[in-house]
Design a protein around this motif. Structure first.
Motif, mmCIF file in Angstrom:
data_model
loop_
_atom_site.group_PDB
_atom_site.id
_atom_site.type_symbol
_atom_site.label_atom_id
_atom_site.label_comp_id
_atom_site.label_asym_id
_atom_site.label_seq_id
_atom_site.Cartn_x
_atom_site.Cartn_y
_atom_site.Cartn_z
ATOM 1 N N LEU A 14 8.477 38.097 27.735
ATOM 2 C CA LEU A 14 8.529 39.562 27.841
ATOM 3 C C LEU A 14 7.462 40.087 28.795
ATOM 4 N N HIS A 15 7.841 41.085 29.583
ATOM 5 C CA HIS A 15 6.886 41.819 30.441
ATOM 6 C C HIS A 15 6.692 43.216 29.856
ATOM 7 N N VAL A 16 5.453 43.598 29.590
ATOM 8 C CA VAL A 16 5.213 44.966 29.082
ATOM 9 C C VAL A 16 4.347 45.804 30.018
ATOM 10 N N ARG A 17 3.849 45.210 31.137
ATOM 11 C CA ARG A 17 2.978 45.929 32.087
ATOM 12 C C ARG A 17 1.717 46.416 31.377
ATOM 13 N N ASP A 18 1.146 47.539 31.849
ATOM 14 C CA ASP A 18 -0.171 47.939 31.322
ATOM 15 C C ASP A 18 -0.304 49.459 31.398
ATOM 16 N N PRO A 40 1.773 37.241 31.902
ATOM 17 C CA PRO A 40 0.464 37.650 32.428
ATOM 18 C C PRO A 40 0.494 38.171 33.869
ATOM 19 N N ASN A 41 1.701 38.452 34.405
ATOM 20 C CA ASN A 41 1.784 38.799 35.840
ATOM 21 C C ASN A 41 1.569 40.287 36.090
ATOM 22 N N LEU A 42 0.405 40.776 35.639
ATOM 23 C CA LEU A 42 0.037 42.153 35.972
ATOM 24 C C LEU A 42 -0.397 42.189 37.441
ATOM 25 N N ALA A 104 7.102 33.385 44.233
ATOM 26 C CA ALA A 104 8.438 33.227 43.645
ATOM 27 C C ALA A 104 9.024 34.536 43.118
ATOM 28 N N THR A 105 8.160 35.459 42.647
ATOM 29 C CA THR A 105 8.696 36.652 41.974
ATOM 30 C C THR A 105 7.646 37.762 41.935
ATOM 31 N N THR A 106 7.902 38.825 41.162
ATOM 32 C CA THR A 106 6.989 39.964 41.040
ATOM 33 C C THR A 106 5.561 39.506 40.707
ATOM 34 N N ASN A 107 4.595 40.000 41.467
ATOM 35 C CA ASN A 107 3.167 39.706 41.235
ATOM 36 C C ASN A 107 2.874 38.209 41.109
ATOM 37 N N VAL A 134 7.218 27.727 32.733
ATOM 38 C CA VAL A 134 7.424 27.682 34.185
ATOM 39 C C VAL A 134 8.493 28.655 34.658
ATOM 40 N N HIS A 135 8.136 29.363 35.745
ATOM 41 C CA HIS A 135 9.151 30.080 36.510
ATOM 42 C C HIS A 135 9.717 29.020 37.448
ATOM 43 N N GLY A 136 10.903 28.547 37.135
ATOM 44 C CA GLY A 136 11.435 27.362 37.806
ATOM 45 C C GLY A 136 12.224 27.634 39.073
ATOM 46 N N CYS A 217 17.575 40.675 39.446
ATOM 47 C CA CYS A 217 16.410 40.081 38.784
ATOM 48 C C CYS A 217 16.195 38.705 39.397
ATOM 49 N N LEU A 218 15.081 38.083 39.026
ATOM 50 C CA LEU A 218 14.823 36.715 39.469
ATOM 51 C C LEU A 218 14.595 35.823 38.259
ATOM 52 N N PRO A 219 15.125 34.635 38.198
ATOM 53 C CA PRO A 219 16.106 34.119 39.154
ATOM 54 C C PRO A 219 17.377 34.975 39.145
ATOM 55 N N THR A 245 13.926 37.499 26.531
ATOM 56 C CA THR A 245 14.692 38.542 27.235
ATOM 57 C C THR A 245 14.360 38.625 28.721
ATOM 58 N N ASP A 246 13.096 38.279 29.090
ATOM 59 C CA ASP A 246 12.613 38.573 30.445
ATOM 60 C C ASP A 246 12.795 40.060 30.765
ATOM 61 N N SER A 247 12.737 40.883 29.731
ATOM 62 C CA SER A 247 12.798 42.333 29.965
ATOM 63 C C SER A 247 11.644 42.687 30.905
ATOM 64 N N PRO A 249 10.307 45.819 33.059
ATOM 65 C CA PRO A 249 10.420 47.220 33.461
ATOM 66 C C PRO A 249 9.839 47.494 34.846
ATOM 67 N N HIS A 250 10.548 48.311 35.599
ATOM 68 C CA HIS A 250 10.050 48.836 36.880
ATOM 69 C C HIS A 250 10.430 50.307 36.921
ATOM 70 N N LEU A 251 9.633 51.119 37.593
ATOM 71 C CA LEU A 251 10.006 52.523 37.797
ATOM 72 C C LEU A 251 11.387 52.579 38.442
ATOM 73 N N CYS A 261 12.797 46.275 43.449
ATOM 74 C CA CYS A 261 12.042 45.293 42.658
ATOM 75 C C CYS A 261 13.010 44.461 41.809
ATOM 76 N N ALA A 262 12.616 43.204 41.580
ATOM 77 C CA ALA A 262 13.419 42.328 40.730
ATOM 78 C C ALA A 262 13.034 42.518 39.270
ATOM 79 N N GLY A 263 14.025 42.644 38.398
ATOM 80 C CA GLY A 263 13.749 42.731 36.965
ATOM 81 C C GLY A 263 14.726 43.665 36.285
HETATM 82 C C1 NCD Z 1 9.823 39.756 36.544
HETATM 83 C C2 NCD Z 1 8.880 40.949 36.678
HETATM 84 O O1 NCD Z 1 9.317 42.002 37.154
HETATM 85 O O2 NCD Z 1 7.706 40.833 36.311
HETATM 86 N N1 NCD Z 1 11.000 40.008 37.309
HETATM 87 C C3 NCD Z 1 12.211 39.438 37.124
HETATM 88 O O3 NCD Z 1 13.108 39.675 37.930
HETATM 89 N N2 NCD Z 1 12.457 38.639 36.116
HETATM 90 C C4 NCD Z 1 9.124 38.517 36.954
HETATM 91 C C5 NCD Z 1 9.840 37.249 36.572
HETATM 92 O O4 NCD Z 1 9.948 36.908 35.387
HETATM 93 O O5 NCD Z 1 10.327 36.567 37.472
#
Ligand code: NCD
Ligand code: ZN
Length: 344
Positions: A14-18, A40-42, A104-107, A134-136, A217-219, A245-247, A249-251, A261-263
């Motif tokens: 999960l990505h929750v940003r900050d 942890p990809n802030l 490979a991806t965001t941040n 791993v982000h494979g 999104c990525l992949p 989920t790999d949820s 969020p992006h604006l 943005c990917a996600g």
């Molecule tokens: C993720 C993100 O926005 O942090 N984006 C995505 O498309 N899944 C990064 C990631 O998990 O690759």
């Protein structure tokens, strides 16, 4: 079947940003999930235990008082992370380290440029029982975007497993038949997470009636044969596959953009989406293993005690949420979903 009660699920990716963004997204996850593995990809990646513990406090402050939620913290691997940090991480409850191949991806710009740079760190992780997530995907520009996951298996994952046979690895958000087959070929120490969107959609969704950035999104989404292979793995009861989920969020203004943005933001609807995917193939009775039992078993954590009720009753996905100074659009915004989820 018009309803199904399952052990409360966890989100293993999960990505929750900050900052202010936490107030919007953390409650969406906490309303259904007991725990989540926090990526942890802030913008400034979480590279030390101290940073992770401070981030965990900020996340916990965003949990509404009537909900309970446990963030499971991770660190971001860089070329420069110290092997000695692993013992500190373990002692402070960090569950895993995340490998982003650089670019490979965001941040992921500060990610690992060459696996050999982090071999001493992997050695320590293996020793302390820290998982490697791993982000494979390879980042080689010569490799087609749709092939980057399959190539990652041969070039990076297989050698990694050979050199660290005792390291527990999660191949995150797998999207291809090749990844599914590889995970199935390994008896222990390797598992994979699966997103709801990769179980429900194929790459045609990105181009339906025009370019649709909310499906990017990525992949990246793959062709239908891959979706079917992933759905087979998720619904088979195989303990090596579980929910993440790999949820992400992006604006909305950055999704609906010339370089989107990917996600995909799925947190509020994730359990409805997984229920629909399992229902579509008549395998709802396997949802609990996938969502609530296989993940804790792999991470060596106890099962949750609360129950989540999934009800076959339609609801409309909210069009957007306030998000910082802008808005956040969930996947399937404005559309009608067949399943609803509620803690009981
Ligand atoms: C993720 C993100 O926005 O942090 N984006 C995505 O498309 N899944 C990064 C990631 O998990 O690759
Ligand atoms: Zn992710």
């Amino acid at each position: 079947m018009d309803h199904l009660d399952i052990t409360q699920p966890d989100d293993w990716h999960l990505h929750v940003r900050d900052g202010d963004f936490l107030k919007t997204v953390v409650p969406h996850t906490a309303q259904h999930f007991a725990r989540a593995v926090i990526m942890p990809n802030l913008k400034e990646p979480i590279t030390t235990t101290q940073m992770a513990l401070a981030y965990k406090e900020r996340i916990l402050k965003s949990v509404p008082s009537h909900m309970t939620f446990e963030p499971l913290m991770t660190l971001y691997l860089t070329d420069h992370i110290k092997p000695s940090e692993m013992a500190v991480a373990k002692a402070n409850g960090i569950v895993a380290l995340k490998l982003y191949p650089a670019g490979a991806t965001t941040n992921s710009d500060l990610g690992v440029t060459k696996l050999s740079h982090i071999y001493p760190v992997l050695e320590e992780m293996q020793k302390h029982g820290l998982l490697l997530l791993v982000h494979g995907e390879v980042t080689d520009p010569a490799i087609d975007v749709f092939d980057r996951e399959a190539v990652f298996i041969d070039r990076q994952l297989a050698p990694l497993r050979r050199d660290f046979p005792g390291l527990k690895i999660v191949f995150e958000h797998i999207t291809t038949q090749e990844a599914r087959d590889y995970v199935k070929s390994v008896d222990s120490g390797l598992a994979a997470t699966l997103t709801a969107h990769h179980l429900l959609l194929n790459r045609n969704a990105i181009f339906k009636g025009g370019l649709r950035p909310h499906y990017y999104c990525l992949p990246v989404l793959k062709r239908e044969t891959h979706r079917l292979a992933l759905l087979e793995a998720a619904t088979s009861g195989d303990a090596r596959f579980f929910l993440g989920t790999d949820s992400a969020p992006h604006l909305a203004s950055l999704k609906e953009h010339a370089s989107a943005c990917a996600g995909c933001y799925t947190a509020p609807v994730a359990m409805s989406l997984y229920a629909s995917a399992f229902d579509a193939v008549g395998q709802l009775d396997q949802l609990e293993r996938f969502a609530s039992l296989n993940g804790p078993a792999f991470y060596g954590l106890p099962n949750n005690s609360a129950q989540l009720r999934l009800t076959k009753s339609t609801h409309q996905v909210q069009a957007a949420y306030p998000y910082g100074l802008g808005e956040l659009k969930p996947l399937f915004a404005g559309e009608t979903l067949e399943w609803s989820a509620q803690l009981i």
